[in-house]
Scaffold this active site. Structure first.
Site, PDB file in Angstrom:
ATOM      1  N   SER A 242      61.801-126.832  -4.240  1.00  0.00           N
ATOM      2  CA  SER A 242      62.666-125.697  -4.527  1.00  0.00           C
ATOM      3  C   SER A 242      62.199-125.197  -5.884  1.00  0.00           C
ATOM      4  O   SER A 242      61.325-125.798  -6.489  1.00  0.00           O
ATOM      5  CB  SER A 242      64.121-126.135  -4.608  1.00  0.00           C
ATOM      6  OG  SER A 242      64.277-127.007  -5.708  1.00  0.00           O
ATOM      7  N   LYS A 243      62.789-124.107  -6.337  1.00  0.00           N
ATOM      8  CA  LYS A 243      62.329-123.574  -7.618  1.00  0.00           C
ATOM      9  C   LYS A 243      62.398-124.648  -8.697  1.00  0.00           C
ATOM     10  O   LYS A 243      61.512-124.816  -9.498  1.00  0.00           O
ATOM     11  CB  LYS A 243      63.153-122.360  -8.019  1.00  0.00           C
ATOM     12  CG  LYS A 243      62.411-121.099  -7.655  1.00  0.00           C
ATOM     13  CD  LYS A 243      63.124-119.864  -8.114  1.00  0.00           C
ATOM     14  CE  LYS A 243      62.765-118.750  -7.155  1.00  0.00           C
ATOM     15  NZ  LYS A 243      63.789-117.788  -6.962  1.00  0.00           N
ATOM     16  N   ARG A 244      63.493-125.383  -8.631  1.00  0.00           N
ATOM     17  CA  ARG A 244      63.706-126.409  -9.638  1.00  0.00           C
ATOM     18  C   ARG A 244      62.699-127.559  -9.464  1.00  0.00           C
ATOM     19  O   ARG A 244      62.333-128.232 -10.410  1.00  0.00           O
ATOM     20  CB  ARG A 244      65.130-126.933  -9.507  1.00  0.00           C
ATOM     21  CG  ARG A 244      65.743-127.458 -10.757  1.00  0.00           C
ATOM     22  CD  ARG A 244      67.266-127.440 -10.634  1.00  0.00           C
ATOM     23  NE  ARG A 244      67.715-127.630  -9.266  1.00  0.00           N
ATOM     24  CZ  ARG A 244      67.998-128.822  -8.731  1.00  0.00           C
ATOM     25  NH1 ARG A 244      67.881-129.915  -9.448  1.00  0.00           N
ATOM     26  NH2 ARG A 244      68.422-128.904  -7.495  1.00  0.00           N
ATOM     27  N   HIS A 245      62.280-127.778  -8.233  1.00  0.00           N
ATOM     28  CA  HIS A 245      61.416-128.916  -7.951  1.00  0.00           C
ATOM     29  C   HIS A 245      59.960-128.531  -7.854  1.00  0.00           C
ATOM     30  O   HIS A 245      59.198-129.141  -7.123  1.00  0.00           O
ATOM     31  CB  HIS A 245      61.842-129.578  -6.641  1.00  0.00           C
ATOM     32  CG  HIS A 245      63.071-130.397  -6.806  1.00  0.00           C
ATOM     33  ND1 HIS A 245      64.290-129.969  -6.369  1.00  0.00           N
ATOM     34  CD2 HIS A 245      63.265-131.598  -7.375  1.00  0.00           C
ATOM     35  CE1 HIS A 245      65.184-130.887  -6.662  1.00  0.00           C
ATOM     36  NE2 HIS A 245      64.594-131.879  -7.262  1.00  0.00           N
TER      37      HIS A 245
END
Ligand code: GLU
Length: 466
Positions: A242-245
């Site tokens: 994800s964006k965070r990951h």
């Protein structure tokens, strides 16, 4: 003829998963001497943007994934989709449906209440011997695909193996909305058909679309392509990207100082392998690539490995080429690059020690911009005992032969004369010349500077810091 395509929706940037899909589709076409096609699936007007289209083109360009045909834009093919919808209506493979969204919602609730799978109840589906209701005059219909009522749809997925779905599981898909615009799954089929795509290579989030699409191919009298659904990529932490990951734009890797060669080599190993080979060229990758060695299990992102590959490719890269790309980064920072010190020579000395181009630019920048060593570094290294040795060194520097061995001999004679250990002189030299305490071998660093510049930095520092 092998024809593959990459068909991104321009709703964000080209992220790592998309780039891996594009790379595999590109390599498969190259392997077979086929064609690789770029198609922009921009029919979702609410989410598609010209900036996102540009980001995809930029990403492909940076990675060097050249396409043989396209980019084709679905929005420019609306007439064609409508034409095919007309043909399907005429041939009885599609029909008008006047069920309203409100009725569908009610249907759904009742089916759920009866613990049934929600689905269209087939009111408007023509069947032999069935009398259809009279179409309401004031209502625009949608067009539904008449999915086969029985049997199974099956395909041998090149990654996942055989997949079979009972037709009874599949609803009659809406292929045109009330306003006549075609829907996603339908456009994909018409495109893959018209573009004579032999292999559809895409993320496995599309597996559910495939049986519907195969049925539409059949209704069109077309042979369905082969399918290869690539498993997803997990982040470093094993979570879905994800964006965070770390699901970031490939252009972010460019900004962060990665070479495209490193990113490509890294992406190639996300779900594909060739024995224990970790480092290989794109030519080798294209020669070796096949779906027998694409794993159906999820691939896991590993930033450390990417960094390792990047360091490798930087070490291997030609110094003149690196000087070009690092030079652009320095210009971007407003640093004026002069002929001396030589950026190429700086890079030759520093490239073994860094893992990305930004670190290389950081190291090079101090040669072109007067450094401002921190007060702490100065206090630590420009000690009263170092000063006299430094003054001798500066005096000797005016005459010494300008190469690392001669400079090294000068350093040794200065520390010898003052009874100091090497770091006592080497450290202040590093700090005053580069503003940094960590550099490659100090004699080599001094030798990178033109004599006048080295003298200027050392003597003015000695004067101004008491
Ligand atoms: N446009 C779809 C996506 O970006 C891909 C469709 C396909 O490859 O069939 O996920």
């Amino acid at each position: 003829m092998i024809r593959t395509r990459f068909a991104p929706s321009p709703t964000g940037f080209l992220h790592i998963g998309g780039a891996r899909t594009a790379l595999f589709a590109w390599a498969f076409a190259r392997h077979h001497g086929g064609k690789f096609i770029l198609r922009i699936e921009d029919t979702d007007l609410a989410r598609s943007t010209p900036e996102a289209v540009q980001a995809i083109l930029d990403g492909m360009d940076w990675l060097g994934l050249a396409y043989d045909e396209g980019p084709f834009y679905q929005m420019q093919r609306m007439d064609r989709y409508k034409e095919v919808i007309g043909q399907m209506l005429a041939s009885g493979h599609a029909y008008y449906c006047y069920t309203t969204p409100e009725e569908l919602e009610k249907m759904r609730e009742e089916q759920l209440a009866r613990k049934q799978k929600p689905r269209y109840n087939g009111t408007w589906r023509p069947e032999p011997g069935k009398t259809l209701p009279t179409p309401p005059a004031d209502l625009k219909p949608v067009v539904r695909f008449k999915n086969p009522g029985e049997g199974v749809v099956a395909w041998d997925d090149l990654v996942k193996g055989r997949i079979e779905i009972a037709n009874a599981e599949l609803d009659d898909l809406i292929i045109a909305r009330q306003d006549g615009t075609p829907t996603y799954n339908f456009c994909v089929v018409v495109d893959d058909w018209d573009m004579r795509i032999s292999h559809v290579i895409r993320g496995d989030d599309h597996v559910n679309n495939t049986p519907r699409q195969i049925n539409i191919f059949r209704a069109l009298g077309a042979e369905a392509p082969q399918f290869a659904h690539l498993s997803m990529i997990l982040g470093d932490d094993g979570q879905k990207l994800s964006k965070r990951h770390g699901s970031v734009s490939v252009m972010q890797y460019h900004e962060d100082g990665y070479l495209p060669e490193a990113v490509l080599n890294y992406l190639a190993r996300l779900g594909w392998s060739h024995g224990d080979d970790e480092v290989f060229s794109m030519q080798q990758f294209c020669d070796w690539f096949d779906f027998d060695h694409v794993t159906p299990s999820a691939a896991q992102f590993n930033t450390e490995k990417l960094n390792w590959l990047n360091a490798h490719y930087i070490r291997q890269a030609d110094n003149a080429h690196l000087a070009g790309v690092v030079g652009l980064r320095l210009e971007g920072r407003g640093v004026a690059i002069t002929e001396t010190p030589s950026l190429e020579a700086i890079i030759a000395l520093y490239k073994e020690r860094i893992t990305n181009l930004n670190e290389l630019a950081d190291a090079a920048e101090v040669f072109f911009v007067d450094p401002a060593p921190s007060a702490e570094l100065l206090a630590q290294h420009l000690t009263p005992e170092a000063r006299p040795a430094l003054a001798d060194f500066i005096a000797g520097l005016a005459e010494v032969a300008w190469d690392a061995p001669a400079i090294n001999a000068l350093i040794k004679s200065c520390i010898g004369a003052h009874g100091l250990k090497m770091p006592r002189l080497a450290m202040p030299l590093r700090v005053l010349l580069t503003g940094q305490a960590h550099t490659p071998s100090v004699d080599a660093v001094v030798a990178l500077f033109p004599r006048e510049l080295a003298l200027k930095r050392l003597s003015s520092a000695l004067k101004s810091h008491h």
